[in-house]
Motif scaffolding. Structure first.
Motif, short mmCIF file in Angstrom:
data_model
loop_
_atom_site.label_atom_id
_atom_site.label_comp_id
_atom_site.label_asym_id
_atom_site.label_seq_id
_atom_site.Cartn_x
_atom_site.Cartn_y
_atom_site.Cartn_z
N SER A 142 0.83 -1.21 0.00
CA SER A 142 0.00 0.00 0.00
C SER A 142 0.86 1.26 0.00
O SER A 142 0.61 2.20 -0.76
CB SER A 142 -0.92 -0.01 1.23
OG SER A 142 -1.62 1.21 1.34
N VAL A 143 1.89 1.26 0.84
CA VAL A 143 2.79 2.42 0.90
C VAL A 143 3.54 2.58 -0.41
O VAL A 143 3.69 3.70 -0.92
CB VAL A 143 3.79 2.26 2.08
CG1 VAL A 143 4.88 3.32 2.00
CG2 VAL A 143 3.05 2.36 3.41
N GLY A 145 2.51 1.67 -3.37
CA GLY A 145 1.57 2.21 -4.35
C GLY A 145 1.35 3.70 -4.17
O GLY A 145 1.27 4.45 -5.15
N LYS A 146 1.25 4.14 -2.90
CA LYS A 146 1.06 5.57 -2.64
C LYS A 146 2.29 6.37 -3.06
O LYS A 146 2.16 7.51 -3.54
CB LYS A 146 0.76 5.79 -1.15
CG LYS A 146 -0.62 5.29 -0.73
CD LYS A 146 -0.83 5.42 0.77
CE LYS A 146 -2.20 4.88 1.18
NZ LYS A 146 -2.39 4.91 2.66
N MET A 147 3.46 5.80 -2.88
CA MET A 147 4.68 6.47 -3.32
C MET A 147 4.70 6.61 -4.84
O MET A 147 5.10 7.65 -5.39
CB MET A 147 5.92 5.71 -2.83
CG MET A 147 6.12 5.79 -1.32
SD MET A 147 7.44 4.72 -0.69
CE MET A 147 8.89 5.60 -1.25
N LEU A 149 2.04 6.79 -6.74
CA LEU A 149 1.05 7.83 -7.06
C LEU A 149 1.61 9.22 -6.78
O LEU A 149 1.38 10.17 -7.54
CB LEU A 149 -0.22 7.60 -6.23
CG LEU A 149 -1.38 8.58 -6.45
CD1 LEU A 149 -1.85 8.53 -7.90
CD2 LEU A 149 -2.53 8.28 -5.50
N ALA A 150 2.38 9.35 -5.70
CA ALA A 150 3.00 10.64 -5.38
C ALA A 150 4.00 11.05 -6.44
O ALA A 150 4.12 12.24 -6.77
CB ALA A 150 3.69 10.55 -4.01
N THR A 153 1.91 12.37 -9.36
CA THR A 153 1.27 13.64 -9.01
C THR A 153 2.28 14.78 -8.96
O THR A 153 2.03 15.87 -9.49
CB THR A 153 0.56 13.51 -7.64
OG1 THR A 153 -0.37 12.43 -7.69
CG2 THR A 153 -0.17 14.79 -7.29
#
Length: 321
Positions: A142-143, A145-147, A149-150, A153
């Motif tokens: 999860s982390v 994946g968020k990285m 996405l960051a 972005t």
């Protein structure tokens, strides 16, 4: 569209990519290694992506970051190289203003994204070596994946304003770009407007994005080296250094050629223009080509699956024949 005189502003409809000014007679010869490097880039990164995404045992943060790097390398090279080869082979330098802005956007987005991914990989190596017991707790899927996405972005947010800055410029001189692809600096320098805002936005982006990433990566590896040399045995130290060797090679290959073109463009010609131009072309070819080779050769788990895939393909080919 013909160039306008110095007193008539115009909205650019097309640009003409000139290739590498000063090396026009060598364009065909230059295109041969460029084409071969692009083929290797496509094959190597596609193979790496295929192996990492299809092999469940490689769905770990380190390898997922490598797959992100491969995806960005494919985007960077494919955005720039086909048009580059068209310029070299056919003199097909004409490109519409909209296509030029699109190419510029994706090239710069890829560049910023690659820097961010290298920073994420440095953090991954820092946690793996300096806090190994908490590695799976800190860097979950999860982390990761968020990285990812960051990364996307941040790249979008920094590069999207460039489109508005370019669209607001007025042009009155020439539509000839002395390059093989559309670069923000080259387009801005064709404008007859005051480009002070463009200039300082480029400087701020270079410092706050690329410069800050490089500093944070250096700090991460400083802490990693300190932790490594505190390990009790020589074997443990060598093993820890080996886990970082491929990443360090990629980092050096990415950042070493970056700062000279950035600051030479803004603060005067340190080296001849055609050399900077050639370096800029090599920059969208050499790192994307070498990255999968470096990770494929130096990372034991990836190398094992590369050999397995080749063995399976060879056996299937022999059965079909």
């Amino acid at each position: 569209m013909m160039p306008a005189d110095n007193h008539t502003f115009f909205a650019p409809v097309t640009y003409i990519l000139a290739g590498i000014p000063g090396m026009e007679e060598s364009h065909v010869w230059i295109s041969i290694p460029f084409c071969l490097m692009y083929i290797v880039t496509l094959f190597g990164n596609s193979l790496l992506l295929f192996i990492i995404l299809t092999e469940q045992s490689l769905h770990q943060p380190m390898y997922l970051f490598v797959s992100m790097l491969s995806a960005v390398d494919l985007l960077l090279s494919t955005t720039a190289v086909p048009k580059m080869l068209a310029v070299f082979w056919f003199g097909a330098g004409e490109i519409s203003f909209a296509a030029c802005l699109t190419q510029m956007f994706f090239i710069h987005v890829s560049f910023i994204a690659e820097s961010a991914i290298l920073l994420a990989m440095a953090f991954d190596r820092y946690v793996a070596i300096c806090d190994p017991l908490r590695y799976t707790i800190i860097l979950t899927k999860s982390v990761t994946g968020k990285m990812g996405l960051a990364v996307v972005t941040r790249s979008f947010c920094f590069i999207f304003p460039l489109i508005f800055l370019v669209k607001q410029l007025k042009f009155c001189g020439t539509n000839l770009l002395p390059h093989t692809y559309c670069d923000y600096d080259d387009i801005a320098r064709l404008a007859c407007d005051d480009i002070t805002v463009n200039f300082w936005y480029g400087i701020a982006m270079a410092i706050l994005v690329i410069g800050l990433d490089a500093v944070l990566i250096a700090v991460s590896y400083g802490l990693i080296l300190r932790a490594v040399f505190q390990l009790p045995s020589k074997d443990a130290r060598l093993k820890a250094l080996r886990t970082c060797s491929s990443h360090l090679c990629v980092i050096l290959m990415f950042y070493t050629p970056v700062f000279l073109p950035i600051f030479a463009h803004r603060f005067g010609q340190i080296v001849p223009g055609y050399i900077l131009n050639l370096l800029a072309n090599l920059y969208v070819l050499i790192p994307p080509m070498l990255n999968p080779i470096i990770y494929g050769v130096t990372t034991k788990e990836i190398l094992k699956w590369v050999i397995y895939v080749f063995h399976r393909w060879c056996r299937r080919s022999s059965l079909l024949s």
